[in-house]
Every structure is written in structure tokens, then in C-alpha cells.
Design a protein around this motif. Structure first.
Motif, PDB file in Angstrom:
ATOM      1  N   ARG A   1      -3.040  12.217  24.628  1.00  0.00           N
ATOM      2  CA  ARG A   1      -1.460  12.540  24.558  1.00  0.00           C
ATOM      3  C   ARG A   1      -1.363  13.857  23.960  1.00  0.00           C
ATOM      4  NH1 ARG A   1       2.409   9.412  21.306  1.00  0.00           N
ATOM      5  NH2 ARG A   1       3.761  10.548  22.410  1.00  0.00           N
ATOM      6  N   PHE A   2      -2.215  14.414  23.486  1.00  0.00           N
ATOM      7  CA  PHE A   2      -2.036  15.756  22.898  1.00  0.00           C
ATOM      8  C   PHE A   2      -3.327  16.570  23.229  1.00  0.00           C
ATOM      9  CE2 PHE A   2      -0.200  12.901  19.918  1.00  0.00           C
ATOM     10  CZ  PHE A   2       1.009  13.258  19.957  1.00  0.00           C
ATOM     11  N   PRO A   3      -3.200  18.000  23.361  1.00  0.00           N
ATOM     12  CA  PRO A   3      -4.211  18.877  23.868  1.00  0.00           C
ATOM     13  C   PRO A   3      -5.339  19.098  22.694  1.00  0.00           C
ATOM     14  CG  PRO A   3      -2.292  20.179  23.320  1.00  0.00           C
ATOM     15  CD  PRO A   3      -1.887  18.750  23.301  1.00  0.00           C
ATOM     16  N   ILE A   4      -5.994  18.138  22.638  1.00  0.00           N
ATOM     17  CA  ILE A   4      -7.298  18.272  21.611  1.00  0.00           C
ATOM     18  C   ILE A   4      -8.648  18.218  22.301  1.00  0.00           C
ATOM     19  CG2 ILE A   4      -5.860  17.281  19.691  1.00  0.00           C
ATOM     20  CD1 ILE A   4      -6.995  14.767  19.921  1.00  0.00           C
ATOM     21  N   PRO A   5      -9.623  18.439  21.961  1.00  0.00           N
ATOM     22  CA  PRO A   5     -10.928  18.367  22.536  1.00  0.00           C
ATOM     23  C   PRO A   5     -11.619  16.977  22.556  1.00  0.00           C
ATOM     24  CG  PRO A   5     -11.298  19.486  20.536  1.00  0.00           C
ATOM     25  CD  PRO A   5      -9.637  19.407  20.517  1.00  0.00           C
ATOM     26  N   MET A   6     -12.527  16.827  23.371  1.00  0.00           N
ATOM     27  CA  MET A   6     -13.012  15.325  23.350  1.00  0.00           C
ATOM     28  C   MET A   6     -13.669  15.012  22.034  1.00  0.00           C
ATOM     29  SD  MET A   6     -13.620  12.598  25.333  1.00  0.00           S
ATOM     30  CE  MET A   6     -13.922  12.872  27.261  1.00  0.00           C
ATOM     31  N   ARG A   7     -14.545  15.676  21.405  1.00  0.00           N
ATOM     32  CA  ARG A   7     -14.983  15.512  20.221  1.00  0.00           C
ATOM     33  C   ARG A   7     -14.281  16.494  19.182  1.00  0.00           C
ATOM     34  NH1 ARG A   7     -21.448  15.762  18.704  1.00  0.00           N
ATOM     35  NH2 ARG A   7     -21.274  14.978  16.564  1.00  0.00           N
ATOM     36  N   HIS A   8     -13.347  15.696  18.478  1.00  0.00           N
ATOM     37  CA  HIS A   8     -12.312  16.548  17.763  1.00  0.00           C
ATOM     38  C   HIS A   8     -12.667  17.132  16.293  1.00  0.00           C
ATOM     39  CE1 HIS A   8     -10.906  12.882  15.903  1.00  0.00           C
ATOM     40  NE2 HIS A   8     -10.830  12.330  17.086  1.00  0.00           N
ATOM     41  N   GLY A   9     -13.441  16.285  15.831  1.00  0.00           N
ATOM     42  CA  GLY A   9     -14.038  16.668  14.341  1.00  0.00           C
ATOM     43  C   GLY A   9     -12.952  16.374  13.199  1.00  0.00           C
ATOM     44  N   LEU A  10     -12.175  15.586  13.399  1.00  0.00           N
ATOM     45  CA  LEU A  10     -11.207  15.438  12.460  1.00  0.00           C
ATOM     46  C   LEU A  10     -11.195  13.673  11.819  1.00  0.00           C
ATOM     47  CD1 LEU A  10      -8.223  17.107  13.988  1.00  0.00           C
ATOM     48  CD2 LEU A  10      -9.615  18.011  12.080  1.00  0.00           C
ATOM     49  N   THR A  11     -10.765  13.517  10.642  1.00  0.00           N
ATOM     50  CA  THR A  11     -10.664  12.305  10.295  1.00  0.00           C
ATOM     51  C   THR A  11      -9.248  11.858  10.824  1.00  0.00           C
ATOM     52  OG1 THR A  11      -9.355  12.678   8.218  1.00  0.00           O
ATOM     53  CG2 THR A  11     -11.999  12.696   8.334  1.00  0.00           C
TER      54      THR A  11
ATOM     55  N   MET B   1      10.235  -2.502  13.807  1.00  0.00           N
ATOM     56  CA  MET B   1      10.371  -1.602  13.055  1.00  0.00           C
ATOM     57  C   MET B   1      11.236  -2.187  12.011  1.00  0.00           C
ATOM     58  SD  MET B   1       8.161   0.641  13.268  1.00  0.00           S
ATOM     59  CE  MET B   1       8.298   1.954  12.196  1.00  0.00           C
ATOM     60  N   ALA B   2      12.201  -2.930  12.434  1.00  0.00           N
ATOM     61  CA  ALA B   2      13.338  -3.314  11.321  1.00  0.00           C
ATOM     62  C   ALA B   2      12.986  -4.241  10.131  1.00  0.00           C
ATOM     63  CB  ALA B   2      14.397  -4.240  12.245  1.00  0.00           C
ATOM     64  N   PRO B   3      11.803  -4.910  10.105  1.00  0.00           N
ATOM     65  CA  PRO B   3      11.356  -5.571   8.942  1.00  0.00           C
ATOM     66  C   PRO B   3      10.880  -4.707   7.739  1.00  0.00           C
ATOM     67  CG  PRO B   3      10.595  -6.832  10.798  1.00  0.00           C
ATOM     68  CD  PRO B   3      11.067  -5.581  11.206  1.00  0.00           C
ATOM     69  N   ILE B   4      10.533  -3.474   8.199  1.00  0.00           N
ATOM     70  CA  ILE B   4       9.418  -2.890   7.092  1.00  0.00           C
ATOM     71  C   ILE B   4      10.364  -1.620   6.489  1.00  0.00           C
ATOM     72  CG2 ILE B   4       7.644  -3.705   7.842  1.00  0.00           C
ATOM     73  CD1 ILE B   4       7.024  -1.070   9.187  1.00  0.00           C
ATOM     74  N   ASP B   5       9.955  -1.208   5.409  1.00  0.00           N
ATOM     75  CA  ASP B   5      10.521   0.354   4.951  1.00  0.00           C
ATOM     76  C   ASP B   5       9.190   1.242   4.773  1.00  0.00           C
ATOM     77  OD1 ASP B   5       9.236  -0.446   2.475  1.00  0.00           O
ATOM     78  OD2 ASP B   5      10.994  -1.272   1.746  1.00  0.00           O
ATOM     79  N   THR B   6       7.969   0.859   4.940  1.00  0.00           N
ATOM     80  CA  THR B   6       6.814   1.499   4.753  1.00  0.00           C
ATOM     81  C   THR B   6       5.655   0.767   5.628  1.00  0.00           C
ATOM     82  OG1 THR B   6       7.067   2.146   2.320  1.00  0.00           O
ATOM     83  CG2 THR B   6       4.880   2.017   3.227  1.00  0.00           C
ATOM     84  N   LEU B   7       5.138   1.744   6.401  1.00  0.00           N
ATOM     85  CA  LEU B   7       4.016   1.163   7.319  1.00  0.00           C
ATOM     86  C   LEU B   7       2.577   1.783   6.954  1.00  0.00           C
ATOM     87  CD1 LEU B   7       2.937  -0.438   9.941  1.00  0.00           C
ATOM     88  CD2 LEU B   7       3.375   1.987  11.236  1.00  0.00           C
ATOM     89  N   ILE B   8       1.861   1.061   6.655  1.00  0.00           N
ATOM     90  CA  ILE B   8       0.159   1.323   6.123  1.00  0.00           C
ATOM     91  C   ILE B   8      -0.479   1.281   7.172  1.00  0.00           C
ATOM     92  CG2 ILE B   8      -1.606   0.974   4.421  1.00  0.00           C
ATOM     93  CD1 ILE B   8       0.353  -0.268   2.497  1.00  0.00           C
ATOM     94  N   ILE B   9      -1.048   2.687   7.695  1.00  0.00           N
ATOM     95  CA  ILE B   9      -2.057   2.395   8.837  1.00  0.00           C
ATOM     96  C   ILE B   9      -3.537   2.621   8.158  1.00  0.00           C
ATOM     97  CG2 ILE B   9      -2.820   3.777  10.683  1.00  0.00           C
ATOM     98  CD1 ILE B   9       0.091   4.745  10.928  1.00  0.00           C
ATOM     99  N   ASP B  10      -4.390   1.779   8.610  1.00  0.00           N
ATOM    100  CA  ASP B  10      -5.883   1.746   8.215  1.00  0.00           C
ATOM    101  C   ASP B  10      -6.670   1.325   9.463  1.00  0.00           C
ATOM    102  OD1 ASP B  10      -8.240   1.867   6.789  1.00  0.00           O
ATOM    103  OD2 ASP B  10      -7.885   0.037   5.965  1.00  0.00           O
ATOM    104  N   LEU B  11      -6.934   2.325  10.326  1.00  0.00           N
ATOM    105  CA  LEU B  11      -8.058   2.185  11.491  1.00  0.00           C
ATOM    106  C   LEU B  11      -8.960   3.128  11.429  1.00  0.00           C
ATOM    107  CD1 LEU B  11      -5.023   2.276  13.994  1.00  0.00           C
ATOM    108  CD2 LEU B  11      -6.216   0.352  13.546  1.00  0.00           C
ATOM    109  N   GLN B  12     -10.067   2.409  11.937  1.00  0.00           N
ATOM    110  CA  GLN B  12     -11.491   3.438  12.010  1.00  0.00           C
ATOM    111  C   GLN B  12     -11.550   4.084  13.290  1.00  0.00           C
ATOM    112  OE1 GLN B  12     -14.149   3.830   9.930  1.00  0.00           O
ATOM    113  NE2 GLN B  12     -14.098   5.439  11.472  1.00  0.00           N
ATOM    114  N   ASP B  13     -11.137   5.158  13.458  1.00  0.00           N
ATOM    115  CA  ASP B  13     -11.073   6.036  14.679  1.00  0.00           C
ATOM    116  C   ASP B  13     -12.500   6.351  14.990  1.00  0.00           C
ATOM    117  OD1 ASP B  13     -10.293   7.638  16.648  1.00  0.00           O
ATOM    118  OD2 ASP B  13     -10.589   9.422  15.648  1.00  0.00           O
ATOM    119  N   VAL B  14     -13.067   6.880  16.066  1.00  0.00           N
ATOM    120  CA  VAL B  14     -14.331   6.994  16.215  1.00  0.00           C
ATOM    121  C   VAL B  14     -14.529   8.503  16.865  1.00  0.00           C
ATOM    122  CG1 VAL B  14     -15.070   4.916  16.839  1.00  0.00           C
ATOM    123  CG2 VAL B  14     -14.284   6.296  18.604  1.00  0.00           C
ATOM    124  N   GLY B  15     -13.504   9.670  16.402  1.00  0.00           N
ATOM    125  CA  GLY B  15     -13.731  10.920  16.679  1.00  0.00           C
ATOM    126  C   GLY B  15     -13.734  11.311  18.208  1.00  0.00           C
TER     127      GLY B  15
END
Length: 390
Positions: free
Chosen positions: A166-176, A99-113
Motif C-alpha cells: 500500500r505504501f512506497p517502502i522497500p521489499m525488506r523494510h527493516g522495521l518492527t 468498530m462500533a463495539p470497541i473504544d480501544t483496539l489492541i494489535i498484536d501481529l507477528q510481521d515478517v519484515g
């Protein structure tokens, strides 16, 4: 009208989002704009010299690693000559040195729901690290390929949390992925400095094939939007000795084993089959993974009515049929699975060992589904607070 991803929206007016002076990017090959241009190149063109580190999720920055627990090493990007840190290698959470080299982390990943898809937990670990080190996080949104209107399955039981949940969410969560970032940050108290960049022209009832966007496989065994469509249910086979189609050209759409007779499965299910999909009997021979080099009989799932197809319920029904018809041949996989060395892989995937036990006891699938409707409704009320698209 074509959907425009968060990357497209960001690049149209990047100064609006005040990205910072030292940029890191968490991405992989699917991190492209509507013209297949990769985020690494787009951001470097917009901010020359400011991209100082890259980060890779499971399967590697180039998605070259085929299977689970196949780790990637850190390396130097051949074009930008900057470090590429693996978040699926010696560590799954960024270290202070990363983490030391950066001040902003841009995340761009294709999740599959799907709850078990690890990219969303890599994002969560990065958000936690960012909160600890004063790094800003910008999440560029992408479509949920299985839509945002259908939610399926039981919620994860916290004592069965792992890197596939890691978190209590359903198998098909319906979120982006941006909506998940908002949920994780607020409801699960990560508390990082978070900005999300929504898409244009996306609706909750859209499947990926309706977006007009190019599909680039986010991981090697999700080569098509259809493989993503079946994945929320078909991933269950990873916890069994039934092939999920790895080592074929249609992973997760195909499934089977040498001991299966498709006719018996269809007779057990009944003449109506499964809603919204056609089960086409097949014989296939995996070139790798389970049953490599052996002929497997099973099915290819063809979701012909995606709005009616329920991937999780369908695969539970098929799993229960195989348990009943082939008690001497069917088996659950043994640990390890995604760095858990004691609990059954299928219990981690299903998120609750009671689901496996009830399947073994031949409890009807509709009874199983009814038992988690209350918690599912509560999740939908919670997650609705973070919807970016109405």
C-alpha cells in the motif's frame, strides 16, 4: 538475555497504558507471550469481561487458511462467546459495524519484515478505521525476524499499490510492526490515536533465532524462522510458474519446477554461488499448489551467514537465471492475485514493472541494485525517525 515482546511488557503493567473499557484484539496464533500464552487469554484475565470483539488478518484467526485469496468468515469465539470479525473475507478494512463495539483496539501481529506481507496493511486499514470512529489503537511490538539493520530492494511505485503493497517502502523494510505503525500514522497521515508498546532487550542487528522467543507460525507457509529469513526474496516465485515450495514441509526455502536442472543454474551463477547462503540441489514433490504430485528439481536455500545473505538480491539472481535458461518453459503467473485482476502478479510483488522488464532484458543484478540505492537511502533516513531501538 531473552527479548520480551510488547505483549509481555504490556501485561506486566497494563494500567500504565490505560487500555479502555471495551477492548478489541487483532491477533492470530502467533500472538503469544514468552510462555506461549495467547493474547486473547492474557488480556481477558487482566480485564475480565472487557474484551468484546476479536479481529482476524489473512489466513484466519487460527491461521487455518493455506493460500492467498482463501477468505475467512466471521464467527463467534467458542471460549469468550464474542464476535470474531474477518478482515480477509467480505472486507479487508473494518466496517463501522465492526468498530462500533470497541473504544480501544489492541494489535498484536507477528510481521515478517517484508513489504508484501499483508498483516501490516490490515493494521493500516484498522488504524484508518480507528481514526474515523474515535477508537484508540495500541500496537504491541514484536521482533522483525529478518532483523532491523538490513534494508533491501526497490520502493513500491504508487500506481502499483495493492493489498501486497500500500505504501512506497522497500521489499525488506527493516522495521518492527510498531515502527511501521508510527511511520504509517505520521508520514502517511493516518492520524489515529496511537500508542505503541516497545519490546525489551531487542537490537536492530538481531535475527529471530537470537531473541530466545518461541516461534509460532504467523501463517501456514512460514513454519520456521528460516522460512521467514528467505521470504523477502522467495516470495517472488508466487508471480511465476516456479514452485515456491507450497505443499512441502519447507515452503519458500524450497523452490523449483519439473523443467529445471540445478546443475545448469549453478553453472550460470558461477562457482562463488550466492553470498551468505548455500544452494543445495533437491528434488521435491508438492502435495498441493503448483506442480502438485509432480517431481520438481531445484534448491533448498540455507542461509549460513544471515548477516551477509541478501534474500531479495539472491532470488532476483536465481529468477533471472531461470528466465534465461528456460525461455520456453518459464512463465509469469496471470491475474488475479490478491484482489488485483488486471496487473501481473509479479509486478505487484516487485512493486514496479520495470524491475521485471530489466530482469527479462538480462540487466545485471548489481546494476539493478545500484539503480535504487538513492531511494533506499532516502527511505532509511525517513524510517530512522521512527526507530524505537537504536
Amino acid at each position: 538475555m531473552r527479548t520480551r515482546t510488547g505483549l509481555d511488557v504490556f501485561c506486566e503493567n497494563p494500567s500504565r497504558f490505560q487500555p479502555g473499557k471495551r477492548l478489541g484484539i487483532l491477533a492470530n496464533p502467533a500472538s503469544v507471550d514468552g510462555r506461549f500464552r495467547h493474547i486473547r487469554d492474557r488480556i481477558n484475565e487482566l480485564f475480565p469481561g472487557k474484551v468484546v470483539a476479536l479481529y482476524a488478518p489473512q489466513h484466519g484467526f487460527f491461521a487455518e487458511k493455506q493460500d492467498n485469496m482463501k477468505e475467512s468468515d466471521d464467527f463467534t469465539d467458542p471460549d469468550l462467546k464474542i464476535p470474531v470479525y474477518s478482515l480477509y473475507g467480505k472486507t479487508r478494512a473494518p466496517t463501522p459495524e465492526m468498530m462500533a463495539p470497541i473504544d480501544t483496539l489492541i494489535i498484536d501481529l507477528q510481521d515478517v519484515g517484508t513489504r508484501v506481507y499483508t498483516f501490516i496493511y490490515t493494521m493500516a486499514y484498522c488504524m484508518e478505521a480507528a481514526a474515523s470512529h474515535g477508537v484508540r489503537v495500541v500496537v504491541l511490538d514484536r521482533p522483525n525476524p529478518v532483523g532491523g539493520a538490513i534494508v533491501e530492494g526497490n520502493l513500491l511505485r504508487p500506481d502499483f499499490a495493492s493489498f501486497v503493497g500500500r505504501f512506497p517502502i522497500p521489499m525488506r523494510h527493516g522495521l518492527t510492526i510498531s515502527e511501521l505503525a508510527l511511520l504509517f500514522n505520521d508520514h502517511f497521515h493516518i492520524g489515529c490515536d496511537l500508542t505503541v508498546v516497545p519490546m525489551d532487550n531487542w537490537r536492530r542487528d538481531m535475527f529471530f533465532t537470537q531473541t530466545g522467543l518461541p516461534w509460532v507460525a504467523p501463517s501456514p507457509n512460514l513454519p520456521t524462522p528460516m522460512s521467514a529469513m528467505v521470504y523477502p526474496g522467495q516470495v517472488i516465485w508466487e508471480g511465476t510458474n516456479v514452485s515456491e515450495g507450497r505443499g512441502t514441509t519447507r515452503p519458500f526455502e524450497l523452490f523449483g519446477a519439473p523443467f529445471i536442472d540445478p546443475r545448469k543454474i549453478m553453472a550460470h551463477i558461477g562457482p562463488e554461488g550466492v553470498p551468505g547462503a548455500i544452494l543445495r540441489p533437491v528434488l521435491f514433490e508438492p502435495t498441493a499448489n503448483k506442480w502438485a504430485g509432480q517431481s520438481c528439481r531445484g534448491f533448498q536455500i540455507h542461509p549460513v551467514e544471515p548477516e551477509r545473505y541478501r534474500s531479495y538480491a539472491t532470488s532476483l539472481l536465481l529468477l533471472q537465471a531461470i528466465i534465461k535458461l528456460y525461455p520456453d518453459c518459464f512463465a509469469w503467473s496471470e491475474p488475479p492475485y490478491e484482489y488485483e485482476y488486471h496487473k501481473k502478479p509479479v509486478d505487484l510483488i516487485l512493486g514496479n514493472p520495470e524491475v521485471r522488464q530489466r530482469l527479462e532484458n538480462m540487466e545485471p543484478i548489481n546494476s539493478l541494485e545500484s539503480s535504487w540505492q538513492r531511494e533506499l537511502a532516502e527511505f532509511q533516513r525517513l524510517s530512522g525517525k521512527y526507530h524505537l531501538y537504536k
